[in-house]
Scaffold this active site. Structure first.
Site, PDB file in Angstrom:
ATOM      1  N   HIS A  67       4.031  -1.794   3.207  1.00 37.38           N
ATOM      2  CA  HIS A  67       3.613  -0.498   2.955  1.00 37.38           C
ATOM      3  C   HIS A  67       4.900  -0.433   2.299  1.00 37.38           C
ATOM      4  O   HIS A  67       5.425   0.169   2.458  1.00 37.38           O
ATOM      5  CB  HIS A  67       3.115   0.360   3.484  1.00 37.38           C
ATOM      6  CG  HIS A  67       2.030   0.206   4.624  1.00 37.38           C
ATOM      7  ND1 HIS A  67       1.947  -0.729   5.590  1.00 37.38           N
ATOM      8  CD2 HIS A  67       1.162   0.394   4.554  1.00 37.38           C
ATOM      9  CE1 HIS A  67       0.499  -0.834   5.713  1.00 37.38           C
ATOM     10  NE2 HIS A  67      -0.028   0.352   4.783  1.00 37.38           N
ATOM     11  N   ASP A  86       0.618  -1.190   0.472  1.00 42.91           N
ATOM     12  CA  ASP A  86      -0.023   0.302   0.016  1.00 42.91           C
ATOM     13  C   ASP A  86       0.848   0.639  -0.282  1.00 42.91           C
ATOM     14  O   ASP A  86       1.944   1.766   0.022  1.00 42.91           O
ATOM     15  CB  ASP A  86      -1.145   0.201   1.183  1.00 42.91           C
ATOM     16  CG  ASP A  86      -2.685  -0.817   1.178  1.00 42.91           C
ATOM     17  OD1 ASP A  86      -1.834  -1.737   0.253  1.00 42.91           O
ATOM     18  OD2 ASP A  86      -2.617  -0.863   2.246  1.00 42.91           O
TER      19      ASP A  86
END
Length: 202
Positions: free
Chosen positions: A171, A32
């Site tokens: 991430h 992400d």
């Protein structure tokens, strides 16, 4: 923030992906908040080294300045998804503004996959978005963005909770880089030795 998603959520939102039923040992690595010009290439190098595929949920505001990097992600046969343009919290944003932010990102990303930032959506936002997107949440979040925990703890979260079919959140951002890169490499090595495949979400 849960390391592992509650078993209640999939029962309430049956058309949302939390975990994917598979016959063979398989993990779904997802990233992400990218693309990041410094961090994402290091992720791609690790994935290539281990023959792994992943899914990148991209923020439109980062795509605008890193279009060549997005093309590299796609050229290396990874999947991409929409993560909104400005990483809005759905619980704190009107439905009109939230959908406009997703639409702005869609102009750049063009994917049938969507992951809400923070995993937070109001019911009305969910009902609208499910008409046009496959919404993807997760089964395991390693908490790599938390600078108060160690890289070893991040990997331990994956090792403890991941099982075949798990959708794992990492991430590819500067904030998470140290924890994420360690947890990613350990996951690729450890689960790879156990015969797991690493597959993108299509």
């Amino acid at each position: 923030m849960f390391v592992r998603s509650s078993s209640v959520f999939p029962l309430l939102f049956r058309d949302v992906i939390f975990k994917i039923p598979v016959a063979e040992p398989t993990l779904y690595l997802t990233f992400d908040d990218g693309p990041d010009p410094d961090v994402t290439p290091r992720v791609l190098d690790l994935l290539k080294k281990h023959g792994a595929k992943a899914t990148f949920f991209l923020c439109g505001k980062h795509v605008e300045n890193n279009r060549q990097l997005v093309q590299q992600i796609k050229a290396e046969d990874h999947a991409i998804g929409n993560h909104g343009s400005c990483h809005l919290n759905g619980w704190k944003t009107t439905t009109h503004n939230y959908l406009a932010d997703v639409a702005k990102a869609e102009d750049l990303i063009q994917s049938p996959l969507f992951r809400p930032p923070y995993g937070k959506l109001k019911l009305r936002q969910y009902m609208r978005l499910r008409k046009n997107y496959q919404i993807v949440l997760w089964d395991v979040m390693c908490m790599d963005f938390d600078r108060n925990i160690s890289p070893e703890t991040c990997f331990s979260n994956i090792r403890k909770y991941a099982a075949s079919g798990s959708v794992i959140v990492l991430h590819d951002s500067e904030k998470a880089a140290t924890n994420m890169l360690y947890a990613l490499e350990q996951t690729l090595v450890t689960f790879g030795k156990e015969g797991y495949r690493f597959v993108s979400i299509k």
